[in-house]
Design a protein around this motif. Sequence first.
Motif, mmCIF file in Angstrom:
data_model
loop_
_atom_site.group_PDB
_atom_site.id
_atom_site.type_symbol
_atom_site.label_atom_id
_atom_site.label_comp_id
_atom_site.label_asym_id
_atom_site.label_seq_id
_atom_site.Cartn_x
_atom_site.Cartn_y
_atom_site.Cartn_z
ATOM 1 N N LEU A 26 0.852 -1.190 0.000
ATOM 2 C CA LEU A 26 0.000 0.000 0.000
ATOM 3 C C LEU A 26 0.888 1.240 0.000
ATOM 4 O O LEU A 26 1.979 1.226 0.562
ATOM 5 N N VAL A 27 0.394 2.311 -0.616
ATOM 6 C CA VAL A 27 1.190 3.541 -0.670
ATOM 7 C C VAL A 27 0.734 4.447 0.468
ATOM 8 O O VAL A 27 -0.462 4.688 0.646
ATOM 9 N N PRO A 33 -6.930 6.101 2.219
ATOM 10 C CA PRO A 33 -7.935 5.620 3.178
ATOM 11 C C PRO A 33 -7.371 4.476 4.028
ATOM 12 O O PRO A 33 -7.997 4.051 4.984
ATOM 13 N N PHE A 34 -6.180 3.994 3.653
ATOM 14 C CA PHE A 34 -5.589 2.861 4.387
ATOM 15 C C PHE A 34 -4.694 3.313 5.549
ATOM 16 O O PHE A 34 -4.024 2.500 6.150
ATOM 17 N N ARG A 35 -4.703 4.614 5.856
ATOM 18 C CA ARG A 35 -3.830 5.112 6.940
ATOM 19 C C ARG A 35 -4.086 4.370 8.263
ATOM 20 O O ARG A 35 -3.149 3.907 8.906
ATOM 21 N N PRO A 36 -5.355 4.205 8.692
ATOM 22 C CA PRO A 36 -5.583 3.467 9.944
ATOM 23 C C PRO A 36 -5.070 2.029 9.858
ATOM 24 O O PRO A 36 -4.500 1.510 10.809
ATOM 25 N N TYR A 37 -5.255 1.400 8.702
ATOM 26 C CA TYR A 37 -4.757 0.026 8.519
ATOM 27 C C TYR A 37 -3.235 0.016 8.669
ATOM 28 O O TYR A 37 -2.658 -0.816 9.365
ATOM 29 N N LEU A 38 -2.579 0.990 7.996
ATOM 30 C CA LEU A 38 -1.113 1.013 8.000
ATOM 31 C C LEU A 38 -0.559 1.311 9.390
ATOM 32 O O LEU A 38 0.458 0.752 9.796
ATOM 33 N N ALA A 86 10.088 3.281 6.630
ATOM 34 C CA ALA A 86 9.838 3.506 8.067
ATOM 35 C C ALA A 86 8.472 4.181 8.242
ATOM 36 O O ALA A 86 8.018 4.919 7.358
ATOM 37 N N PRO A 87 7.810 3.951 9.371
ATOM 38 C CA PRO A 87 6.492 4.572 9.585
ATOM 39 C C PRO A 87 6.633 6.063 9.883
ATOM 40 O O PRO A 87 7.666 6.490 10.375
ATOM 41 N N PRO A 88 5.595 6.840 9.612
ATOM 42 C CA PRO A 88 5.623 8.261 9.983
ATOM 43 C C PRO A 88 5.750 8.403 11.501
ATOM 44 O O PRO A 88 5.295 7.529 12.239
ATOM 45 N N ALA A 89 6.331 9.526 11.919
ATOM 46 C CA ALA A 89 6.629 9.717 13.347
ATOM 47 C C ALA A 89 5.360 9.728 14.204
ATOM 48 O O ALA A 89 5.402 9.397 15.390
ATOM 49 N N ASP A 90 4.232 10.123 13.612
ATOM 50 C CA ASP A 90 3.020 10.241 14.451
ATOM 51 C C ASP A 90 2.249 8.916 14.585
ATOM 52 O O ASP A 90 1.204 8.864 15.232
ATOM 53 N N PHE A 91 2.737 7.838 13.997
ATOM 54 C CA PHE A 91 2.042 6.550 14.150
ATOM 55 C C PHE A 91 2.260 6.028 15.573
ATOM 56 O O PHE A 91 3.378 6.061 16.090
#
Length: 338
Positions: A26-27, A33-38, A86-91
């Motif tokens: 996923l990008v 819309p996949f931000r919560p999933y990611l 790497a995940p974004p810092a706010d995850f």
Amino acid sequence: MVPAEQLFAPLFQCIEGGEQHQRMPLVLGPDTPFRPYLEIAYALRSCLEQRARHDYLVQRLRPHVDVIIGTLPPGLQAHGLLPRSAPPADFRPLEQISDAALRAWLIEDGGMIYGELQQDELARYFAAIRPYVAPGGVMVDLGSGLGKVVLSAALSLPFQRCIGVELLGYRHRLAVQRSQHLLALARQELARLATQQPLSATTALLLPSGVHSTLSHLIELPSRIAFIEADMFRVELRGASLVFLYSTCFGPLMAALAHKLAGELQQGALVSTTTYPLQHPAFRLLQHFPAGTLAWTSVFLYQRYGDWDGAALDAAPSAYQPDPAEWEARLRAELAAR
Ligand SMILES: C[S@@+](CC[C@H](N)C(=O)[O-])C[C@H]1O[C@@H](n2cnc3c(N)ncnc32)[C@H](O)[C@@H]1O
């Protein structure tokens, strides 16, 4: 009458092999819309990658074994949909993810597993439902993947329109590509046949399912196929006459799907499911094909009938109830081997 077998064989051939497609991560764009999933996928992967956090990972997953398909959730496996970046810092870390959100993630993740029925299974399926299908209806595949069922349905039965609804953008795009390939090949095959015998839209054609039709069935193929990139829960199904669900990985979604289908489908509409029955009073079972008869897994065919006041039903207990201790032992062995 045109030689149908010769005509259809290359068309079915060109929609084979989707199971082997390369999974695309996923990008992580700002609008996905996949931000919560990611976010949850990254939180879980972080635990997976640190041996000292394996106990915590097992402890968080264990209450949800009934919605985990296999041992380690598919999204955490090497071929999963999570990007390597790497995940974004706010995850947030897993400690800040609620149990309910984790459970919803596991259900969504399991639903995105990819699989296709074999062409001979689909051929038996279309032949079996043929007596119930009136010419001209609309077939919808919820979770249509690379489009195999939609394209096979458009070739096999006299639907006016066959529509695929797929959540993942890259699978939707592959389905569109495969559809374009099929349409080009169908044009080619018709042109080749026209060099051998006079053809018109009214030339008789026996469809692979055994239905007598005419060549217009293939000439009109482009307008009879459509693919939509969307969440199946957000697509209006009122006009559908057959809803197909390869629901083998949709176990925990079945109650919500049944509620939606009961609320939107017209009386008489058909629904077929695999592996899981559709337990809802607005549907009557027309046929049950046990595992190994029509396909490797059970296939159920239902019809929308009778009145229903729209009230939500209690969700049936999960049909999949693995032994948590046995699951944990398998997971720990897998984690130790990493
Ligand atoms: C087992 S595959 C079946 C593909 C296709 N129906 C077939 O039989 O060849 C299930 C598909 O459902 C898709 N899916 C899962 N949840 C979905 C949702 N909420 N809306 C639309 N598609 C979804 C998955 O991404 C996957 O491609």
